[in-house]
Design a protein around this motif. Structure first.
Motif, mmCIF file in Angstrom:
data_model
loop_
_atom_site.group_PDB
_atom_site.id
_atom_site.type_symbol
_atom_site.label_atom_id
_atom_site.label_comp_id
_atom_site.label_asym_id
_atom_site.label_seq_id
_atom_site.Cartn_x
_atom_site.Cartn_y
_atom_site.Cartn_z
ATOM 1 N N VAL A 55 25.698 12.836 -58.678
ATOM 2 C CA VAL A 55 24.604 12.715 -59.452
ATOM 3 C C VAL A 55 23.671 11.761 -58.737
ATOM 4 N N VAL A 56 22.248 12.301 -58.497
ATOM 5 C CA VAL A 56 21.356 11.523 -57.907
ATOM 6 C C VAL A 56 20.405 11.408 -59.137
ATOM 7 N N MET A 57 20.278 10.048 -59.406
ATOM 8 C CA MET A 57 19.438 9.517 -60.523
ATOM 9 C C MET A 57 17.894 9.690 -60.180
ATOM 10 N N GLU A 58 17.065 9.525 -61.358
ATOM 11 C CA GLU A 58 15.613 9.808 -61.387
ATOM 12 C C GLU A 58 15.127 8.916 -60.251
ATOM 13 N N GLY A 59 14.019 9.427 -59.520
ATOM 14 C CA GLY A 59 13.485 8.727 -58.629
ATOM 15 C C GLY A 59 13.919 8.417 -57.167
ATOM 16 N N ALA A 60 15.198 8.706 -57.131
ATOM 17 C CA ALA A 60 16.138 8.471 -55.709
ATOM 18 C C ALA A 60 15.369 9.175 -54.688
ATOM 19 N N THR A 61 15.870 8.704 -53.519
ATOM 20 C CA THR A 61 15.497 9.566 -52.185
ATOM 21 C C THR A 61 16.555 9.445 -51.259
ATOM 22 N N CYS A 80 18.624 6.233 -49.872
ATOM 23 C CA CYS A 80 20.022 6.198 -48.992
ATOM 24 C C CYS A 80 19.562 6.982 -47.701
ATOM 25 N N GLN A 81 20.482 6.553 -46.641
ATOM 26 C CA GLN A 81 20.731 7.288 -45.718
ATOM 27 C C GLN A 81 21.848 7.222 -45.225
ATOM 28 N N GLY A 82 22.398 8.160 -44.125
ATOM 29 C CA GLY A 82 23.691 8.025 -43.518
ATOM 30 C C GLY A 82 24.732 9.018 -43.872
ATOM 31 N N TRP A 83 25.759 8.995 -43.251
ATOM 32 C CA TRP A 83 26.681 10.376 -43.114
ATOM 33 C C TRP A 83 28.075 9.633 -43.147
ATOM 34 N N PRO A 84 28.750 9.064 -44.301
ATOM 35 C CA PRO A 84 28.105 9.029 -45.609
ATOM 36 C C PRO A 84 27.099 8.101 -46.115
ATOM 37 N N ALA A 85 26.454 8.401 -47.123
ATOM 38 C CA ALA A 85 25.134 7.561 -47.509
ATOM 39 C C ALA A 85 25.352 6.023 -47.681
ATOM 40 N N THR A 86 24.550 5.318 -47.286
ATOM 41 C CA THR A 86 24.486 3.834 -47.598
ATOM 42 C C THR A 86 22.911 3.604 -48.002
ATOM 43 N N LEU A 87 23.036 2.460 -48.984
ATOM 44 C CA LEU A 87 21.810 1.996 -49.531
ATOM 45 C C LEU A 87 20.869 1.398 -48.582
ATOM 46 N N ILE A 88 19.625 1.982 -48.604
ATOM 47 C CA ILE A 88 18.411 1.194 -47.613
ATOM 48 C C ILE A 88 17.783 0.344 -48.564
ATOM 49 N N PRO A 89 17.843 -1.118 -48.128
ATOM 50 C CA PRO A 89 17.015 -1.942 -49.054
ATOM 51 C C PRO A 89 15.633 -1.728 -48.845
ATOM 52 N N THR A 90 14.996 -1.920 -49.989
ATOM 53 C CA THR A 90 13.336 -1.593 -50.224
ATOM 54 C C THR A 90 12.840 -3.041 -50.959
ATOM 55 N N VAL A 91 11.488 -3.210 -50.629
ATOM 56 C CA VAL A 91 10.847 -4.491 -51.037
ATOM 57 C C VAL A 91 9.622 -3.992 -52.058
ATOM 58 N N ASP A 92 9.758 -4.231 -53.223
ATOM 59 C CA ASP A 92 8.609 -4.117 -54.037
ATOM 60 C C ASP A 92 7.349 -4.958 -53.491
ATOM 61 N N LEU A 93 6.242 -4.384 -53.328
ATOM 62 C CA LEU A 93 5.245 -5.064 -52.821
ATOM 63 C C LEU A 93 4.022 -5.328 -53.815
ATOM 64 N N ASP A 94 3.643 -6.338 -54.088
ATOM 65 C CA ASP A 94 2.685 -6.511 -54.998
ATOM 66 C C ASP A 94 1.099 -6.027 -54.242
ATOM 67 N N PRO A 95 0.401 -5.064 -54.956
ATOM 68 C CA PRO A 95 -0.598 -4.396 -54.066
ATOM 69 C C PRO A 95 -1.838 -5.740 -54.044
ATOM 70 N N ASN A 96 -1.891 -6.536 -54.797
ATOM 71 C CA ASN A 96 -2.971 -7.569 -54.817
ATOM 72 C C ASN A 96 -2.572 -8.538 -53.515
ATOM 73 N N GLU A 97 -1.376 -8.831 -53.243
ATOM 74 C CA GLU A 97 -0.928 -9.652 -52.189
ATOM 75 C C GLU A 97 -1.111 -9.094 -51.032
ATOM 76 N N VAL A 98 -0.871 -7.641 -50.752
ATOM 77 C CA VAL A 98 -0.870 -6.798 -49.621
ATOM 78 C C VAL A 98 -2.489 -6.991 -49.251
ATOM 79 N N GLY A 99 -3.157 -6.395 -50.346
ATOM 80 C CA GLY A 99 -4.736 -6.419 -50.133
ATOM 81 C C GLY A 99 -5.210 -7.694 -49.580
ATOM 82 N N ALA A 100 -4.913 -8.687 -50.358
ATOM 83 C CA ALA A 100 -5.605 -10.012 -49.643
ATOM 84 C C ALA A 100 -5.049 -10.301 -48.266
ATOM 85 N N LEU A 101 -3.862 -9.895 -48.009
ATOM 86 C CA LEU A 101 -3.255 -10.303 -46.819
ATOM 87 C C LEU A 101 -3.954 -9.348 -45.490
#
Length: 130
Positions: A55-61, A80-101
């Motif tokens: 099962v690949v849940m909603e919004g997964a890549t 996920c990526q790999g053979w077998p798959a492993t989780l790739i860590p992601t970071v939620d970016l605040d658009p305001n902080e990125v824009g200011a940066l």
């Protein structure tokens, strides 16, 4: 490629590139058919493969060359990526902080956008530059 399309459930807005969805398994002479679920807004990139009962849940890549084993569940909004798959860590970016940066230049932050984004990752998420 889908070997048993009647056993595959694909959600709305899913994007499936050159990927394989296999709903059968033959282990030590035991043949079985199991439903494979690909949720809404899932992305399966080139040469990814989802095996029987997964099962690949909603919004997964699943990135290129990723294997989801029989019976595995990929959590919603993960990558996920790999053979077998492993989780790739992601970071939620605040658009305001990125824009200011990216627009900040008089405060000593010099360099290209890439170096500024790398600085942002180091400061907020503990990432180090490659």
């Amino acid at each position: 490629m889908m070997t048993e399309p009647d056993l595959v459930r694909i959600g709305d807005e899913a994007c499936i590139d050159n990927a394989s969805i296999i709903a059968h398994i033959n282990t030590q002479g035991q043949f079985s058919l199991n439903t494979v679920v690909v949720g809404q807004r899932v992305t399966l990139r080139s040469f990814s493969r989802v095996l029987s009962g997964a099962v690949v849940m909603e919004g997964a890549t699943l990135l290129e060359h990723t294997l989801i084993l029989s019976g595995d569940v990929v959590d919603a909004y993960t990558t996920c990526q790999g053979w077998p798959a492993t989780l790739i860590p992601t970071v939620d970016l605040d658009p305001n902080e990125v824009g200011a940066l990216l627009t900040r230049s008089a405060t000593g932050a010099s360099g290209t956008r890439k170096s500024r984004l790398l600085m942002y990752f180091r400061e907020t998420a503990g990432f180090s530059s490659p």
